[in-house]
Design an enzyme around this catalytic site. Structure first.
Site, short mmCIF file in Angstrom:
data_model
loop_
_atom_site.label_atom_id
_atom_site.label_comp_id
_atom_site.label_asym_id
_atom_site.label_seq_id
_atom_site.Cartn_x
_atom_site.Cartn_y
_atom_site.Cartn_z
N LYS A 53 -132.52 -73.21 -35.05
CA LYS A 53 -131.31 -74.02 -34.95
C LYS A 53 -131.68 -75.43 -35.37
O LYS A 53 -131.48 -76.41 -34.64
CB LYS A 53 -130.76 -73.94 -33.50
CG LYS A 53 -129.39 -74.54 -33.30
CD LYS A 53 -128.25 -73.78 -33.94
CE LYS A 53 -126.94 -74.55 -33.80
NZ LYS A 53 -125.83 -73.96 -34.57
N ASP A 89 -134.89 -63.04 -27.68
CA ASP A 89 -134.37 -62.24 -26.57
C ASP A 89 -132.94 -61.79 -26.89
O ASP A 89 -132.59 -60.62 -26.77
CB ASP A 89 -134.39 -63.08 -25.29
CG ASP A 89 -133.81 -62.31 -24.10
OD1 ASP A 89 -134.17 -61.14 -23.93
OD2 ASP A 89 -132.98 -62.90 -23.37
N ASP A 139 -131.55 -57.79 -28.42
CA ASP A 139 -130.54 -56.93 -27.79
C ASP A 139 -129.43 -56.60 -28.79
O ASP A 139 -128.96 -55.47 -28.87
CB ASP A 139 -129.90 -57.63 -26.57
CG ASP A 139 -130.60 -57.29 -25.26
OD1 ASP A 139 -131.83 -57.05 -25.29
OD2 ASP A 139 -129.93 -57.29 -24.21
C1 IPM Z 1 -136.61 -58.84 -22.40
C2 IPM Z 1 -135.96 -59.12 -21.07
C3 IPM Z 1 -136.77 -60.19 -20.35
C4 IPM Z 1 -136.77 -61.43 -21.21
C5 IPM Z 1 -136.30 -60.49 -18.91
C6 IPM Z 1 -136.26 -59.25 -18.06
C7 IPM Z 1 -137.15 -61.56 -18.28
O1 IPM Z 1 -134.64 -59.49 -21.26
O2 IPM Z 1 -137.80 -58.44 -22.40
O3 IPM Z 1 -135.94 -59.00 -23.42
O4 IPM Z 1 -135.81 -62.23 -21.13
O5 IPM Z 1 -137.71 -61.62 -21.95
MG MG Z 2 -133.96 -59.27 -23.25
#
Ligand code: IPM
Ligand code: MG
Length: 359
Positions: free
Chosen positions: A192, A248, A252
């Site tokens: 960013k 992170d 996802d």
């Molecule tokens: C991941 C999870 C972790 C993170 C959490 C559980 C601390 O979301 O491994 O992506 O944020 O790294």
């Molecule tokens: Mg995560």
């Protein structure tokens, strides 16, 4: 016969169920390939809080350090949400990553043809997606100081610091470039830099390290655009290199391209010492103990452990093939349930995978 030492960290929620499946398959595949695995099972997360009062007991960290590779299922338990932050399961995971020096988190996202209809995106968008998120794992806003929460003049202020040293960026950039060189040769660095100073340093360092890897094609993308491009045209990506928080979030999002986060493995690696292998998904407390979990990301994490952690490539490929075969035969766990598919519980899926492995 070679014996590899594995620290097993079942953790919380669905962790123990999927660990049992992974262990079953690891033992079977090891026997087929002439090596054996010695497990040292240790508590982490809420399980460790229950047993010892802290989310990462020193003995768990020591056991990990003394092993050849670590297999972690998941941590997290809503019972712990009101505990002070240092006593929450997540803090145990962060301490484990930091304690083992695991700065590089690799999250491969590959479309499994049998699951293409499970994605919320259209087939033509996700077909042939094969990308790798390389996430910096022990720096950035997750670890930056100062951080805290203060009350002054009737207001409450909470803060974290997003900071990187140049050498922290350099080492993760090198991992990203090396992996891109072995893949399709394209690295997209996500930041960013239009707003954040820390991102400008990130961009400057990635540019500088690029000089060591002239054969890799480098591009930069702002994180908001990257979030959009991942669902608009994900095939454009080969390796996505990014910081802890952005990685992170984007991992996802990228996981959902495959239809279920229940399919994604990851590897966390340091400069030396054992790597940590874990599914990208969490502990799913809502379905824990009900035999409904999808063990496949855990099994694929075990395969990554075999390949990357123990250099047992043939055994890794066999585990992966068993997952492909079971899916191609129409077996699914609840998270992937589609018309005409046979839905299996965690245990039964483990048995199917074992049959496919030994077929
Ligand atoms: C991941 C999870 C972790 C993170 C959490 C559980 C601390 O979301 O491994 O992506 O944020 O790294
Ligand atoms: Mg995560």
């Amino acid at each position: 016969m070679t014996t590899h030492r594995i620290t097993l960290l079942p953790g919380d929620g669905i962790g123990p169920e999927i660990t049992a499946v992974a262990r079953l398959l690891l033992d079977a595949v090891a026997a087929r390939h002439g090596f054996s695995l010695a497990y040292d099972e240790r508590p982490v997360g809420a399980a460790a809080i229950d047993a010892t009062g802290v989310p990462l007991p020193e003995s768990t960290l020591e056991a990990c350090r003394a092993s050849d590779a670590v297999l972690l299922a998941a941590i997290g338990d809503p019972r712990c949400d009101s505990l002070p932050r240092e006593l929450r399961p997540e803090s145990g995971l962060l301490a484990l990553r930091a304690g083992l020096g695991l700065f590089a988190n690799l999250r491969p996202v590959r479309i499994i043809p049998a699951l293409i209809e499970a994605s919320s995106l259209k087939r033509e968008v996700i077909e042939d997606v094969d990308l790798l998120v390389v996430r910096e794992l022990i720096g950035g806003v997750y670890f930056g100081t100062p951080k805290g929460r203060v009350e002054a003049e009737g207001r409450v202020r909470a803060f974290n610091t997003m900071a990187y040293f140049d050498d922290e960026i350099d080492r993760i950039a090198r991992v990203g470039f090396r992996l891109a060189r072995e893949r399709k040769g394209r690295l997209c660095s996500v930041d960013k830099a239009n707003v954040l100073d820390v991102s400008q340093l990130w961009r400057d360092r990635v540019e500088a390290i690029h000089a060591e890897f002239p054969e890799v094609e480098l591009s930069h993308m702002y994180v908001d655009n990257a979030a959009m491009q991942l669902v608009r045209a994900p095939r454009q990506f080969d390796v996505l290199l990014t910081s802890n928080l952005f990685g992170d979030i984007l991992s996802d999002e990228a996981a959902m391209l495959t239809g279920s986060i229940g399919m994604l493995p990851s590897a966390s690696l340091g400069a030396d010492g054992p790597g940590l292998f874990e599914p990208v998904h969490g502990s799913a407390p809502d379905i824990a103990g009900q035999d409904r979990a999808n063990p496949m990301a855990m099994v694929l994490s075990a395969a990554m452990l075999l390949r990357v952690g123990l250099q047992q490539d043939a055994a890794a490929a066999e585990l992966e093939a068993s997952v492909d075969r079971v899916l191609a035969a129409g077996f699914r766990t609840g998270d992937l349930a589609a018309e005409g598919a046979t839905v299996l519980g965690c245990d039964a899926m483990g048995q199917k995978l074992l049959e496919a492995l030994e077929a």
